[in-house]
Scaffold this motif. Structure first.
Motif, PDB file in Angstrom:
ATOM      1  N   LEU A 145       0.830  -1.200   0.000  1.00 42.82           N
ATOM      2  CA  LEU A 145       0.000   0.000   0.000  1.00 42.82           C
ATOM      3  C   LEU A 145       0.868   1.256   0.000  1.00 42.82           C
ATOM      4  N   CYS A 146       1.928   1.251   0.787  1.00 43.48           N
ATOM      5  CA  CYS A 146       2.843   2.397   0.811  1.00 43.48           C
ATOM      6  C   CYS A 146       3.470   2.616  -0.560  1.00 43.48           C
ATOM      7  N   ARG A 147       3.884   1.528  -1.189  1.00 41.41           N
ATOM      8  CA  ARG A 147       4.460   1.619  -2.529  1.00 41.41           C
ATOM      9  C   ARG A 147       3.453   2.205  -3.510  1.00 41.41           C
ATOM     10  N   TRP A 148       2.221   1.734  -3.439  1.00 40.25           N
ATOM     11  CA  TRP A 148       1.173   2.173  -4.359  1.00 40.25           C
ATOM     12  C   TRP A 148       0.849   3.656  -4.165  1.00 40.25           C
ATOM     13  N   LEU A 149       0.736   4.089  -2.914  1.00 42.75           N
ATOM     14  CA  LEU A 149       0.430   5.491  -2.631  1.00 42.75           C
ATOM     15  C   LEU A 149       1.549   6.412  -3.105  1.00 42.75           C
ATOM     16  N   LEU A 150       2.784   5.983  -2.942  1.00 37.33           N
ATOM     17  CA  LEU A 150       3.918   6.793  -3.382  1.00 37.33           C
ATOM     18  C   LEU A 150       3.942   6.936  -4.899  1.00 37.33           C
ATOM     19  N   ARG A 151       3.669   5.847  -5.608  1.00 35.08           N
ATOM     20  CA  ARG A 151       3.629   5.901  -7.072  1.00 35.08           C
ATOM     21  C   ARG A 151       2.510   6.840  -7.542  1.00 35.08           C
ATOM     22  N   ALA A 152       1.325   6.733  -6.923  1.00 32.89           N
ATOM     23  CA  ALA A 152       0.210   7.608  -7.274  1.00 32.89           C
ATOM     24  C   ALA A 152       0.551   9.064  -6.970  1.00 32.89           C
ATOM     25  N   ARG A 153       1.234   9.293  -5.869  1.00 35.72           N
ATOM     26  CA  ARG A 153       1.643  10.661  -5.502  1.00 35.72           C
ATOM     27  C   ARG A 153       2.611  11.229  -6.528  1.00 35.72           C
ATOM     28  N   ASP A 154       3.588  10.438  -6.947  1.00 36.40           N
ATOM     29  CA  ASP A 154       4.561  10.900  -7.934  1.00 36.40           C
ATOM     30  C   ASP A 154       3.878  11.312  -9.233  1.00 36.40           C
ATOM     31  N   LEU A 155       2.935  10.500  -9.691  1.00 38.74           N
ATOM     32  CA  LEU A 155       2.303  10.742 -10.983  1.00 38.74           C
ATOM     33  C   LEU A 155       1.284  11.872 -10.935  1.00 38.74           C
ATOM     34  N   SER A 156       0.630  12.044  -9.800  1.00 38.67           N
ATOM     35  CA  SER A 156      -0.367  13.106  -9.665  1.00 38.67           C
ATOM     36  C   SER A 156       0.267  14.428  -9.245  1.00 38.67           C
ATOM     37  N   GLU A 157       1.499  14.343  -8.740  1.00 40.90           N
ATOM     38  CA  GLU A 157       2.234  15.523  -8.244  1.00 40.90           C
ATOM     39  C   GLU A 157       1.434  16.249  -7.160  1.00 40.90           C
ATOM     40  N   GLY A 158       0.791  15.471  -6.319  1.00 38.38           N
ATOM     41  CA  GLY A 158       0.029  16.062  -5.223  1.00 38.38           C
ATOM     42  C   GLY A 158      -0.019  15.125  -4.037  1.00 38.38           C
ATOM     43  N   ASP A 159      -0.237  15.679  -2.857  1.00 40.67           N
ATOM     44  CA  ASP A 159      -0.271  14.882  -1.626  1.00 40.67           C
ATOM     45  C   ASP A 159      -1.671  14.429  -1.241  1.00 40.67           C
ATOM     46  N   ILE A 201      -1.255  12.498   2.113  1.00 36.22           N
ATOM     47  CA  ILE A 201       0.063  12.015   2.525  1.00 36.22           C
ATOM     48  C   ILE A 201       0.746  13.101   3.348  1.00 36.22           C
ATOM     49  N   LEU A 202       1.044  12.768   4.587  1.00 35.70           N
ATOM     50  CA  LEU A 202       1.649  13.726   5.515  1.00 35.70           C
ATOM     51  C   LEU A 202       3.166  13.569   5.599  1.00 35.70           C
ATOM     52  N   ASP A 203       3.648  12.349   5.416  1.00 34.48           N
ATOM     53  CA  ASP A 203       5.075  12.064   5.579  1.00 34.48           C
ATOM     54  C   ASP A 203       5.529  11.106   4.484  1.00 34.48           C
ATOM     55  N   ALA A 204       5.941  11.672   3.345  1.00 35.44           N
ATOM     56  CA  ALA A 204       6.362  10.841   2.208  1.00 35.44           C
ATOM     57  C   ALA A 204       7.620  10.043   2.540  1.00 35.44           C
ATOM     58  N   ASP A 205       8.529  10.651   3.305  1.00 39.08           N
ATOM     59  CA  ASP A 205       9.761   9.938   3.679  1.00 39.08           C
ATOM     60  C   ASP A 205       9.440   8.729   4.545  1.00 39.08           C
ATOM     61  N   GLY A 206       8.490   8.894   5.434  1.00 39.74           N
ATOM     62  CA  GLY A 206       8.078   7.773   6.278  1.00 39.74           C
ATOM     63  C   GLY A 206       7.441   6.667   5.458  1.00 39.74           C
ATOM     64  N   LEU A 207       6.656   7.045   4.440  1.00 41.49           N
ATOM     65  CA  LEU A 207       6.060   6.035   3.564  1.00 41.49           C
ATOM     66  C   LEU A 207       7.138   5.275   2.806  1.00 41.49           C
ATOM     67  N   ARG A 208       8.178   5.984   2.361  1.00 45.96           N
ATOM     68  CA  ARG A 208       9.272   5.320   1.629  1.00 45.96           C
ATOM     69  C   ARG A 208       9.969   4.291   2.511  1.00 45.96           C
ATOM     70  N   GLU A 209      10.110   4.614   3.787  1.00 45.45           N
ATOM     71  CA  GLU A 209      10.755   3.670   4.706  1.00 45.45           C
ATOM     72  C   GLU A 209       9.900   2.423   4.901  1.00 45.45           C
TER      73      GLU A 209
END
Length: 231
Positions: A145-159, A201-209
């Motif tokens: 889920l974290c991976r999926w949310l990060l990919r969606a965030r990158d492509l949408s350019e929004g949190d 998404i409040l903490d993208a770095d935390g999601l990456r971890e």
């Protein structure tokens, strides 16, 4: 926001394509094509995010790949695939540059550089689908889920992402209760805020971890594509 793949197209190739490009707004959940359907258009997202999903006889869906402003949807059809092997559905609403399939094919046949770019993109999508298969088989729901949310965030350019728990469960191929438990855990950790079908998404770095390695692997495939690297 522009399509990064189109930016890689040379001036002469773009001039051939430009008369056949039309920017269109697509609503969330719009279906671009169905499995086994003949594809008539190719789609270059510039704001929207598109999911390529596999549908089962039971009606269940599982996402194989996600494409946004870093790619194109339906390019394999322009390279003579013609028939869709999965469903293309708009995951997040926004604009998409629509191109006639025959126009793209004609331009690609006249340009080795454009043809190479399209082939490399399809390889990147295929690699993403392979990574998704490995991810489903081996990684826990939270990491996926974290991976999926990060990919969606990158492509949408929004949190802020407009997704229901039901939709997330469908894309990840899990039960909604599993998504609910993980979403509560991530919210309690201060990584996301979830309410009324919206995820912030409040903490993208935390999601990456917390994300699995698949996020970084897919990201690298597209960076190589857009930088023209073949290594």
């Amino acid at each position: 926001m522009k399509n990064l793949l189109l930016k890689q197209v040379g001036r002469a190739d773009f001039e051939r394509l430009e008369p056949h490009l039309k920017t269109t707004a697509f609503a969330q959940h719009s279906v671009l094509f169905e499995t086994d359907q003949k594809i008539k258009h190719v789609y270059f997202p510039i704001g929207a995010v598109v999911s390529l999903v596999v549908t089962l006889s039971t009606g269940e869906m599982v996402e194989a790949a996600m494409v946004g402003s870093d790619g194109v949807v339906g390019a394999s059809a322009a390279l003579d695939g013609r028939v869709a092997v999965c469903r293309g559905i708009v995951q997040l609403d926004g604009d998409i540059i629509v191109c006639d399939i025959d126009a793209l094919k004609s331009a690609a046949l006249q340009s080795p550089n454009l043809l190479s770019l399209l082939i490399r993109h399809e390889q990147a999508v295929y690699a993403q689908a392979q990574q998704s298969a490995a991810c489903f088989a081996t990684h826990m729901v939270e990491a996926r889920l974290c991976r999926w949310l990060l990919r969606a965030r990158d492509l949408s350019e929004g949190d802020t992402l407009n997704f229901t728990q039901e939709y997330l469960a469908e894309m990840l191929g899990v039960r909604r209760t599993s998504v609910t438990v993980v979403a509560h855990t991530l919210q309690a950790a201060g990584l996301i805020k979830y309410a009324r079908g919206k995820i912030q998404i409040l903490d993208a770095d935390g999601l990456r971890e917390s994300a699995c390695e698949c996020y970084g692997t897919v990201k690298l495939h597209y960076e190589r594509l857009l930088n023209g690297r073949r290594d």
